[in-house]
Design a protein around this motif. Structure first.
Motif, short mmCIF file in Angstrom:
data_model
loop_
_atom_site.label_atom_id
_atom_site.label_comp_id
_atom_site.label_asym_id
_atom_site.label_seq_id
_atom_site.Cartn_x
_atom_site.Cartn_y
_atom_site.Cartn_z
N GLU A 6 27.46 5.57 36.27
CA GLU A 6 28.02 4.25 35.96
C GLU A 6 27.85 3.22 37.07
O GLU A 6 28.19 2.06 36.89
CB GLU A 6 29.51 4.37 35.58
N ASP A 7 27.30 3.65 38.21
CA ASP A 7 26.97 2.71 39.27
C ASP A 7 25.62 2.06 39.04
O ASP A 7 25.22 1.15 39.78
CB ASP A 7 26.97 3.40 40.64
N THR A 8 24.90 2.53 38.03
CA THR A 8 23.61 1.95 37.70
C THR A 8 23.77 0.49 37.31
O THR A 8 24.54 0.16 36.41
CB THR A 8 22.95 2.72 36.54
N ALA A 9 23.06 -0.39 38.00
CA ALA A 9 23.19 -1.83 37.78
C ALA A 9 22.20 -2.58 38.65
O ALA A 9 21.59 -2.00 39.56
CB ALA A 9 24.61 -2.29 38.11
N GLU B 287 36.28 1.24 46.35
CA GLU B 287 36.85 1.58 47.64
C GLU B 287 36.84 3.08 47.86
O GLU B 287 37.20 3.86 46.99
CB GLU B 287 38.28 1.06 47.74
N GLY B 288 36.40 3.46 49.04
CA GLY B 288 36.31 4.87 49.37
C GLY B 288 34.91 5.42 49.21
O GLY B 288 34.53 6.39 49.87
N ARG B 289 34.12 4.83 48.34
CA ARG B 289 32.75 5.27 48.13
C ARG B 289 31.74 4.29 48.72
O ARG B 289 30.66 4.69 49.12
CB ARG B 289 32.46 5.47 46.64
N PHE B 290 32.10 3.02 48.73
CA PHE B 290 31.20 1.99 49.22
C PHE B 290 31.74 1.41 50.52
O PHE B 290 32.95 1.26 50.67
CB PHE B 290 31.05 0.87 48.19
N ALA C 219 22.76 11.54 40.85
CA ALA C 219 24.22 11.44 40.93
C ALA C 219 24.72 12.27 42.11
O ALA C 219 24.25 13.38 42.34
CB ALA C 219 24.85 11.91 39.63
N GLY C 220 25.67 11.72 42.83
CA GLY C 220 26.19 12.38 44.01
C GLY C 220 25.49 11.98 45.28
O GLY C 220 25.97 12.27 46.39
N GLN D 31 26.66 0.33 51.97
CA GLN D 31 26.39 1.75 51.96
C GLN D 31 27.15 2.37 50.79
O GLN D 31 28.37 2.25 50.71
CB GLN D 31 26.85 2.39 53.27
N MET D 32 26.41 3.02 49.90
CA MET D 32 27.00 3.58 48.69
C MET D 32 26.86 5.10 48.74
O MET D 32 25.76 5.62 48.94
CB MET D 32 26.31 3.03 47.45
N THR D 33 27.96 5.80 48.55
CA THR D 33 27.95 7.26 48.55
C THR D 33 28.57 7.79 47.26
O THR D 33 29.19 7.04 46.51
CB THR D 33 28.72 7.81 49.76
N SER D 34 28.38 9.08 47.04
CA SER D 34 28.92 9.74 45.83
C SER D 34 28.61 8.93 44.58
O SER D 34 29.49 8.67 43.76
CB SER D 34 30.44 9.93 45.99
#
Length: 131
Positions: A89-92, A65-68, A14-15, A82-85
């Motif tokens: 719950e982003d697990t998928a 928005e803002g993280r991806f 995470a993070g 590109q996925m950050t932070s």
């Protein structure tokens, strides 16, 4: 018909950050819409982001928005997410989808991401975020 194939999934804390790739091929119209969707276990598939190759316009679902960030290489062969932070719950399973020609224009002009707008789908790549 345009074809897509994803790669780049994996496990991350995470993070952390992770980048997914979607290779786009067999398109006859260089104006196409590519989107990322995801589906967590027991959940419905949801839209993440999309990008129109014609003008580079992008769209993000509110929670992403803002993280991806969705982008495309200059050769127009690969679309990245590109996925950050990242959060648990982003697990998928993440899927790349595409539509070209007039269908691509429709898919990328809608006010939301709709699975039914996309006719080409990849097999998916798993992203697991641990705490």
């Amino acid at each position: 018909q345009v074809r897509v194939m994803e790669s780049g999934g994996g496990s991350v804390q995470a993070g952390g950050s992770l980048s997914l790739s979607c290779v786009v091929s067999d398109y006859t119209d260089r104006n196409y819409c590519v989107a990322w969707f995801r589906q967590a276990p027991g959940m419905e598939r949801e839209g993440v982001a999309r990008r129109y190759s014609g003008d580079g316009s992008t769209y993000y679902s509110n929670s992403m928005e803002g993280r991806f960030t969705i982008s495309e290489d200059s050769a127009k062969t690969t679309v990245y997410l590109q996925m950050t932070s990242l959060k648990a719950e982003d697990t998928a399973m993440y899927y790349c989808a595409a539509a070209s020609g007039s269908k691509g224009s429709v898919a990328c002009s809608s006010d939301r991401l709709r699975q039914t707008d996309f006719g080409s789908w990849g097999q998916g790549t798993q992203v697991t975020v641990s705490t």
